[in-house]
Design a protein around this motif. Structure first.
Motif, PDB file in Angstrom:
ATOM      1  N   LYS A  70      38.108 -10.193  35.247  1.00 16.09           N
ATOM      2  CA  LYS A  70      38.995  -9.883  36.359  1.00 16.09           C
ATOM      3  C   LYS A  70      38.376 -10.320  37.677  1.00 16.09           C
TER       4      LYS A  70
ATOM      5  N   LYS B 166      40.597 -17.607  40.365  1.00 18.09           N
ATOM      6  CA  LYS B 166      41.652 -16.804  39.752  1.00 18.09           C
ATOM      7  C   LYS B 166      42.638 -17.640  38.956  1.00 18.09           C
TER       8      LYS B 166
ATOM      9  N   ARG C  30      46.717  -4.267  23.273  1.00 22.12           N
ATOM     10  CA  ARG C  30      47.940  -4.339  24.079  1.00 22.12           C
ATOM     11  C   ARG C  30      47.601  -4.452  25.555  1.00 22.12           C
TER      12      ARG C  30
ATOM     13  N   LYS D 222      46.735  -7.927  26.283  1.00 26.94           N
ATOM     14  CA  LYS D 222      47.911  -8.807  26.293  1.00 26.94           C
ATOM     15  C   LYS D 222      48.662  -8.660  27.606  1.00 26.94           C
ATOM     16  N   LYS D 223      48.752  -7.397  28.060  1.00 26.72           N
ATOM     17  CA  LYS D 223      49.478  -7.147  29.290  1.00 26.72           C
ATOM     18  C   LYS D 223      48.852  -7.889  30.465  1.00 26.72           C
ATOM     19  N   ASN D 224      47.521  -8.006  30.412  1.00 23.93           N
ATOM     20  CA  ASN D 224      46.836  -8.681  31.502  1.00 23.93           C
ATOM     21  C   ASN D 224      46.603 -10.146  31.210  1.00 23.93           C
ATOM     22  N   SER D 225      47.318 -10.653  30.243  1.00 19.08           N
ATOM     23  CA  SER D 225      47.246 -12.045  29.773  1.00 19.08           C
ATOM     24  C   SER D 225      45.808 -12.488  29.550  1.00 19.08           C
TER      25      SER D 225
ATOM     26  N   ASN E 182      51.857 -15.860  21.586  1.00 17.65           N
ATOM     27  CA  ASN E 182      52.026 -17.276  21.201  1.00 17.65           C
ATOM     28  C   ASN E 182      50.781 -17.829  20.548  1.00 17.65           C
TER      29      ASN E 182
END
Lengths: 407, 172
Positions: free
Chosen positions: A99, A104, A130, A133-136, A167
């Motif tokens: 992060k 970025k 999960r 995934k949410k934060n790619s 994906n």
């Protein structure tokens, strides 16, 4: 060439003392890390890689994402074995480190080496998945070391990867114990090949260097890095194969009825040569002098190849081929005569040849494109005739070659 | 755009969105943010933006110039449409971890809004906006999937020079 920031999570727990991956599990991981860093940086110079240790006194970030490979390698050296691996904490700290990456725009990826048993339950891992995934964030898991499924290690890891995968950007790679090193097994996995062309090229050449074998690309040469070399290698391989095939056929069969075979071969020669119109036709003509059933097959193969490629190298190789196989076969001459009789009636004479040669620009252009070919070579004249690509030329050439054969 | 009325003096800011920087966290790949933002896509009822792992969405929209925001229209289906929305002006690279920071504005979307009634924003907070982050916290039905049909932003520009426009004039 995805722009990516990667955090590699190393397992340096007590389980890594085991020697089932030579020389020790920890060293095997170090090699793999080495390779991954190289591949990532090569596929895109702006990629960064960081390192963290999951066991020991606690999860510790050894190197924040950087493109300096030296730093990463230096850190791997001083790593001590001890303690237990904490997968969830490791992954979360890796996510945090990503992060705060400098650039970025980089995609986030975590690569986990899971060598010891996992004490967390599947639900926790799925929840973490999960969140990633949410934060790619993408994840790659290398499942090695303790492979027993008593506590469902593989299942848990698979669940984690499935939860994160968006994906198919995340993968799990099980590595069984065995003679091949951890890094070699990894090279053929999506962890490397998922990097795209550059990464897999690096991986392929690394594999070739390391294992001395072929992986990914044939001949250990990346077509992207060196297309001419790869192409030349491929051609010579195919021709060698064709030659061996023909030699085998020749050994198997006796001489031909010849007639049909010779004629068909001749006409196919002309058809293909008129299409190709390139240097290898010289070699083809040489071959045609020594026509027989089995050689016709070789001829057709060579023609097909030369049509695809049209390189001088094939000419040279084919030339050496045919000079070895030259025979003054009486049956061959007979066959040619028969084919001569059966082809369409056209007065064969030198005047036809001269007609072709009266087209000087065409002749010149062809000749100049043939380095190392003697323009006065009768076989070349036959070549020119064939480039006209008519059935008349078929007759002319068979006549010419018959004459040459008779000489 | 029959379903919405542009407030007087305001323009639809879709022309000033810097598409190269638009990001959306937790969107499903096949129903991305473009479906809700882009001209043409957003009016197509077959295309919508959908959330992936859970019902929250974090949308980052940079603008090509500084704008003032006046109001917004956010439409979506009755059940899966968004409910609690928080807006953050000029905060770059937000993640789901810092969405609890005080927002520039926050509001609840009503059923009327979902049909196209614009939501008026706290104009004073959006006087100097270079980028907007929209955090959708939950949806009307409370389920795991949030869907958005359209996001339109209305406001005015602060008349900064847009270099691309400069070039066009020179072409005459």
């Amino acid at each position: 060439m995805v722009l990516e920031a990667t955090m590699i999570c190393i397992d340096n727990s007590e389980w890594m003392r085991n020697g089932d991956y030579a020389p020790r599990r920890l060293q095997a991981q170090a090699d793999a890390v080495n390779l991954i860093c190289g591949a990532k940086t090569q596929s895109n110079p702006e990629n960064t890689v960081g390192l963290l240790a999951m066991a020991g006194k606690g999860v510790r970030v050894l190197v924040t994402p950087t493109s300096d490979l030296g730093k990463i390698l230096a850190c791997m050296h001083g790593l001590k074995i001890g303690g237990e691996m904490d997968l969830t904490a490791g992954v979360q700290v890796a996510h945090l480190a990503l992060k705060h990456r400098q650039n970025k725009k980089q995609q986030q990826r975590i690569i986990v080496f899971a060598g010891s048993p996992i004490k967390h339950d599947k639900k926790t891992l799925e929840a973490i998945g999960r969140k990633l995934k949410k934060n790619s964030v993408a994840i790659d898991v290398v499942d090695f070391g303790e492979l027993d499924d008593d506590d469902g290690k593989h299942e848990k890891l698979a669940a984690l990867v499935a939860a994160v995968s968006n994906n198919d950007n995340s993968h799990i790679v099980p590595v069984p114990t065995g003679s091949s090193a951890l890094s070699d097994v990894l090279i053929s996995t999506p962890i490397f090949t998922g990097d795209g062309e550059g990464g897999s090229g690096f991986a392929a050449s690394a594999a070739a260097a390391a294992a001395g074998g072929m992986s990914g690309f044939d001949f250990g040469v990346d077509p992207n890095i060196d297309p001419e070399l790869a192409l030349a290698l491929r051609i010579s391989m195919e021709e060698e194969r064709a030659r061996q095939e023909a030699a085998a056929k020749k050994a198997a069969e006796d001489d031909a009825k010849g007639e049909k075979g010779a004629e068909q071969a001749s006409s196919s020669n002309d058809a293909t040569m008129s299409e190709a119109g390139n240097t290898s036709a010289v070699a083809i003509d040489d071959k045609r002098r020594n026509l027989s059933d089995d050689e016709a097959a070789l001829l057709e193969e060579a023609l097909a190849m030369s049509m695809d490629v049209g390189k001088n190298k094939s000419v040279d190789i084919a030339d050496t081929d045919m000079s070895d196989a030259t025979t003054e076969d009486p049956e061959l001459a007979h066959a040619l005569q028969m084919s001569l009789q059966e082809s369409t009636k056209e007065p064969v004479s030198q005047s036809d040849m001269s007609k072709v040669l009266e087209d000087p620009s065409f002749v010149a252009s062809v000749i100049t494109s043939l380095p190392g070919v003697d323009p006065n070579d009768p076989s070349l004249k036959d070549l020119l005739a064939s480039l006209e690509g008519q059935s008349e030329t078929l007759k002319k050439e068979t006549d010419e070659s018959k004459k040459d054969g008779d000489k | 755009m029959s379903s919405s009325v542009i407030p007087r003096g305001q323009v639809d800011l879709v022309d000033f969105v810097d598409w190269s920087g638009v990001e959306c966290l937790n969107q499903i790949g096949k129903n991305p943010i473009a479906n809700a933002l882009k001209q043409g896509y957003r009016d197509d009822d077959g295309l919508h933006l959908e959330s992936d792992a859970d019902e929250q969405l974090l949308i980052y929209i940079p603008f090509t110039q500084v704008v003032k925001l006046h109001s917004a229209v956010i439409t979506g289906p009755e059940e899966e449409g968004p409910r609690t929305v928080k807006l953050f002006a000029n905060k770059e690279h937000m993640g789901f971890s810092n969405v609890n920071d005080p927002p520039s504005d926050s509001f609840n979307i009503s059923a009327d809004n979902l049909k196209g009634k614009p939501v008026t924003l706290k104009y004073v907070k959006f006087q100097n906006v270079r980028s907007l982050t929209i955090f959708i916290e939950d949806n009307q039905g409370g389920g795991d999937v949030t869907k958005l049909q359209k996001i339109s932003l209305y406001g005015t520009t602060v008349d900064t020079t847009n270099m691309k426009d400069l070039k066009k004039i020179e072409d005459h």
